[in-house]
Design a protein around this motif. Structure first.
Motif, short mmCIF file in Angstrom:
data_model
loop_
_atom_site.label_atom_id
_atom_site.label_comp_id
_atom_site.label_asym_id
_atom_site.label_seq_id
_atom_site.Cartn_x
_atom_site.Cartn_y
_atom_site.Cartn_z
N VAL A 195 18.88 10.33 25.38
CA VAL A 195 17.94 9.63 25.51
C VAL A 195 17.89 8.42 26.58
CG1 VAL A 195 15.73 8.23 24.60
CG2 VAL A 195 16.90 10.01 23.37
N LEU A 196 18.83 7.68 26.38
CA LEU A 196 19.10 6.80 27.53
C LEU A 196 19.36 7.41 28.95
CD1 LEU A 196 19.60 3.70 28.33
CD2 LEU A 196 22.10 3.80 27.84
N VAL A 197 20.15 8.32 29.10
CA VAL A 197 20.56 9.09 30.27
C VAL A 197 19.15 9.49 30.97
CG1 VAL A 197 21.75 10.68 31.50
CG2 VAL A 197 22.82 9.21 29.77
N ALA A 198 18.49 10.29 30.12
CA ALA A 198 17.20 10.99 30.53
C ALA A 198 16.39 10.17 30.87
CB ALA A 198 16.81 11.80 29.23
N TRP A 199 16.19 8.96 30.15
CA TRP A 199 15.16 7.79 30.61
C TRP A 199 15.52 7.15 32.16
CZ3 TRP A 199 10.48 5.79 30.93
CH2 TRP A 199 10.54 4.64 31.19
N GLU A 200 16.65 7.21 31.99
CA GLU A 200 16.92 6.54 33.53
C GLU A 200 16.96 7.40 34.64
OE1 GLU A 200 17.77 3.31 34.42
OE2 GLU A 200 17.57 2.83 32.31
N ASN A 202 6.72 -2.02 30.09
CA ASN A 202 7.45 -2.53 31.01
C ASN A 202 8.99 -1.58 31.09
OD1 ASN A 202 9.90 -3.88 32.48
ND2 ASN A 202 8.87 -5.73 32.16
N PRO A 203 9.17 -0.79 32.24
CA PRO A 203 10.57 0.25 31.79
C PRO A 203 11.80 -0.70 31.71
CG PRO A 203 9.55 -0.12 34.17
CD PRO A 203 8.77 -0.56 33.45
N ASP A 204 11.97 -1.96 32.13
CA ASP A 204 13.19 -2.64 31.95
C ASP A 204 13.27 -2.62 30.13
OD1 ASP A 204 14.48 -2.67 34.20
OD2 ASP A 204 13.29 -4.18 34.83
N ILE A 205 12.21 -3.07 29.69
CA ILE A 205 12.10 -3.21 28.16
C ILE A 205 12.69 -2.15 27.45
CG2 ILE A 205 10.57 -3.51 26.13
CD1 ILE A 205 11.23 -6.18 27.42
N LEU A 206 12.22 -0.85 27.95
CA LEU A 206 12.73 0.40 27.22
C LEU A 206 14.27 0.74 27.44
CD1 LEU A 206 9.59 2.83 27.86
CD2 LEU A 206 10.44 1.85 25.61
N THR A 207 14.50 0.41 28.64
CA THR A 207 15.97 0.46 28.99
C THR A 207 16.86 -0.50 28.19
OG1 THR A 207 15.64 1.05 31.45
CG2 THR A 207 17.98 0.06 30.75
N ALA A 208 16.43 -1.69 27.99
CA ALA A 208 17.12 -2.49 27.13
C ALA A 208 17.17 -2.17 25.64
CB ALA A 208 16.39 -4.04 27.33
N GLN A 248 16.82 -9.49 30.36
CA GLN A 248 16.57 -10.70 31.40
C GLN A 248 15.71 -10.09 32.74
OE1 GLN A 248 17.48 -13.79 30.70
NE2 GLN A 248 18.33 -13.19 28.69
N ALA A 249 15.93 -9.09 33.14
CA ALA A 249 15.16 -8.34 34.19
C ALA A 249 13.79 -8.31 33.91
CB ALA A 249 16.00 -7.18 34.84
N ALA A 250 13.54 -7.94 32.80
CA ALA A 250 12.37 -7.75 32.27
C ALA A 250 11.41 -9.02 32.12
CB ALA A 250 12.21 -6.71 31.18
N GLY A 251 12.10 -10.15 31.94
CA GLY A 251 11.41 -11.38 31.92
C GLY A 251 12.01 -12.02 30.51
N LEU A 292 4.22 -8.05 25.73
CA LEU A 292 4.17 -6.72 24.86
C LEU A 292 3.27 -7.00 23.76
CD1 LEU A 292 4.73 -3.73 24.82
CD2 LEU A 292 6.75 -4.27 23.47
N ASN A 293 3.72 -7.98 22.93
CA ASN A 293 2.59 -8.27 21.77
C ASN A 293 1.24 -8.42 21.95
OD1 ASN A 293 5.19 -8.02 20.17
ND2 ASN A 293 5.62 -10.14 20.17
#
Length: 207
Positions: free
Chosen positions: A77-82, A96-102, A156-159, A167-168
């Motif tokens: 899933v991680l590789v596919a998302w990237e 935020n895509p960086d949130i999903l990556t994290a 950290q990159a996501a904020g 997000l909340n």
């Protein structure tokens, strides 16, 4: 099929360079793939001394054991998302895509470390047999630590915590939004008035 060929042709023609990605995305992409491959290596090894000068016998099992299956699926899933992010399809995702990556990288790292701990805690099925972690377990640990670091950098990159608050708030706003009216909520149309009704009420009654 034509769409897939077009995407692959675009990647080749653009000569994508993975070094152009941020460090945490490079680690997520490469580390997720390597962690998936490491699951095929011997994860635990069991050996037994046959005695009588017969030497010893040994056997091993790959990392695709128990929770290791979950680790492998999350790594996919991680590789596919990237890859999706590289293709630019992630623009349709509202989060935020960086949130999903994290989040995905953190889950892979967590269960990968648990899988390594399981290799350490394996017990011998009977006396005279020794069981312990093998090379695959240590590879899983190394790549899991790397993905944990990638998850931290992506967060950290996501904020950081501010991204979670946003997000909340977005989820709360969508939950508080008024639902769209349904057919049952629309009042029925008023019956048309008869233009002769007033004339009939005003007409004198016959004697």
């Amino acid at each position: 099929m034509k769409r897939a060929n077009y995407v692959m042709g675009s990647l080749v023609s653009n000569s994508f360079d993975i070094k152009s990605l941020p460090l945490y995305r490079q680690i997520a992409l490469i580390g997720g793939f390597l962690l998936f491959i490491s699951l095929f290596f011997p994860w635990v090894r069991a050996s037994a001394d046959m005695g009588g000068g017969l030497g010893s016998v040994s056997g091993s099992a790959s990392g695709w054991d128990g929770i290791g299956t979950l680790v492998g699926l999350l790594a996919i899933v991680l590789v596919a998302w990237e890859v999706i992010r590289v293709l630019g399809v992630s623009n349709q995702v509202k989060i935020n895509p960086d949130i999903l990556t994290a989040a995905i990288a953190a889950l892979v790292a967590l269960f990968g470390v648990i899988q390594f701990i399981r290799a350490l805690s394996q017990s011998a099925p009977m006396p005279g047999i020794s069981v312990g972690p093998h090379v695959g377990a240590f590879l899983i640990l190394i790549f899991s630590i790397g993905l944990g670091y990638a998850a931290f950098l992506a967060f950290q990159a996501a904020g950081g915590s501010a991204a979670l608050q946003d997000l909340n708030k977005a989820q709360a706003a969508s939950a508080d939004a008024a639902p769209a009216p349904t057919d049952n909520d629309v009042p029925p149309p008023a019956a048309p008035e008869d233009p002769n009704a007033d004339d009939q009420r005003q007409a004198p009654s016959g004697s």
